[in-house]
Design a protein around this motif. Structure first.
Motif, mmCIF file in Angstrom:
data_model
loop_
_atom_site.group_PDB
_atom_site.id
_atom_site.type_symbol
_atom_site.label_atom_id
_atom_site.label_comp_id
_atom_site.label_asym_id
_atom_site.label_seq_id
_atom_site.Cartn_x
_atom_site.Cartn_y
_atom_site.Cartn_z
ATOM 1 N N ARG A 94 1.990 5.634 1.857
ATOM 2 C CA ARG A 94 1.296 5.549 3.134
ATOM 3 C C ARG A 94 2.283 5.308 4.267
ATOM 4 N NH1 ARG A 94 -2.955 0.861 3.701
ATOM 5 N NH2 ARG A 94 -1.072 -0.368 4.008
ATOM 6 N N ILE A 95 1.996 5.937 5.409
ATOM 7 C CA ILE A 95 2.771 5.719 6.636
ATOM 8 C C ILE A 95 1.791 5.270 7.710
ATOM 9 C CG2 ILE A 95 4.284 6.719 8.374
ATOM 10 C CD1 ILE A 95 5.010 8.877 6.366
ATOM 11 N N THR A 96 2.139 4.192 8.418
ATOM 12 C CA THR A 96 1.320 3.702 9.523
ATOM 13 C C THR A 96 2.123 3.860 10.805
ATOM 14 O OG1 THR A 96 0.289 2.084 8.060
ATOM 15 C CG2 THR A 96 0.014 1.752 10.426
ATOM 16 N N TYR A 97 1.567 4.566 11.763
ATOM 17 C CA TYR A 97 2.200 4.764 13.067
ATOM 18 C C TYR A 97 1.561 3.821 14.071
ATOM 19 C CZ TYR A 97 4.118 8.947 10.977
ATOM 20 O OH TYR A 97 4.775 9.814 10.156
ATOM 21 N N TYR A 98 2.394 3.239 14.951
ATOM 22 C CA TYR A 98 1.914 2.269 15.928
ATOM 23 C C TYR A 98 1.963 2.890 17.318
ATOM 24 C CZ TYR A 98 2.630 -0.752 11.952
ATOM 25 O OH TYR A 98 2.590 -1.299 10.696
ATOM 26 N N ARG A 99 0.805 2.945 17.951
ATOM 27 C CA ARG A 99 0.644 3.661 19.222
ATOM 28 C C ARG A 99 1.355 2.966 20.386
ATOM 29 N NH1 ARG A 99 -2.683 3.302 23.552
ATOM 30 N NH2 ARG A 99 -3.889 1.633 22.628
ATOM 31 N N ARG A 126 10.567 11.102 11.685
ATOM 32 C CA ARG A 126 11.396 10.067 11.071
ATOM 33 C C ARG A 126 10.626 9.301 10.002
ATOM 34 N NH1 ARG A 126 13.013 6.487 15.460
ATOM 35 N NH2 ARG A 126 11.841 7.820 16.842
ATOM 36 N N GLY A 127 9.341 9.030 10.245
ATOM 37 C CA GLY A 127 8.526 8.345 9.244
ATOM 38 C C GLY A 127 8.358 9.160 7.979
ATOM 39 N N VAL A 128 8.089 10.449 8.134
ATOM 40 C CA VAL A 128 7.943 11.329 6.973
ATOM 41 C C VAL A 128 9.277 11.467 6.243
ATOM 42 C CG1 VAL A 128 7.474 13.717 6.294
ATOM 43 C CG2 VAL A 128 5.946 12.557 7.882
#
Length: 147
Positions: A94-99, A126-128
């Motif tokens: 899982r990847i969580t992105y912060y707005r 970068r997260g992927v």
């Protein structure tokens, strides 16, 4: 002093469901009848993240097949390297992105939509890349911009 008639009182008590201020009619939308409704910042952010992820999922279908992508407003706490733009959990895939950190702390050259989009896309890539254990240039060489 004259008393109002009963018919007049009944007319006052019957009010329509919409507001008619000074006989001008009902109020119109802010954007007008010919423009699309306004989008909020969080909707715009979600659309940009989804667009970048759509591109990456088509480029890497096997690696990102069961990956879960989340969007949260803020990270739970700041780390030693500052406020994170995303968090990668390899165990849960899982990847969580912060707005908020991406929108507020991104270093933009110009304050326009193109730079905002480039900052968000680079964080998504970068997260992927971190989840896959690769370099961001290898994941999306034509789209990655290191901001």
């Amino acid at each position: 002093m004259a008393r109002p008639s009963r018919a007049r009182l009944q007319h006052r008590s019957v009010r329509p469901g919409w507001r008619d201020r000074h006989g001008r009619g009902i109020r119109a939308w802010v954007t007008g009848p010919y423009l699309p409704p306004l989008r909020h910042r969080d909707e715009e952010f979600e659309a940009l993240v989804a667009h970048a992820l759509h591109h990456l999922q088509h480029a890497w279908p096997e690696e990102l097949g069961g990956t879960r992508f989340d969007i949260a407003p803020m990270p739970p706490a700041a780390g030693q390297d500052g406020i994170r733009r995303y968090t990668v959990d390899r165990a849960a895939n899982r990847i969580t992105y912060y707005r908020t950190p991406m929108e507020r702390l991104g270093h933009q050259r110009e304050d326009d939509d193109v730079d905002r989009r480039a900052i968000i896309e680079s964080a998504v890539i970068r997260g992927v890349a971190e989840l896959m254990g690769r370099d961001p240039w290898d994941v999306a060489p034509e789209r990655y911009r290191p901001y």
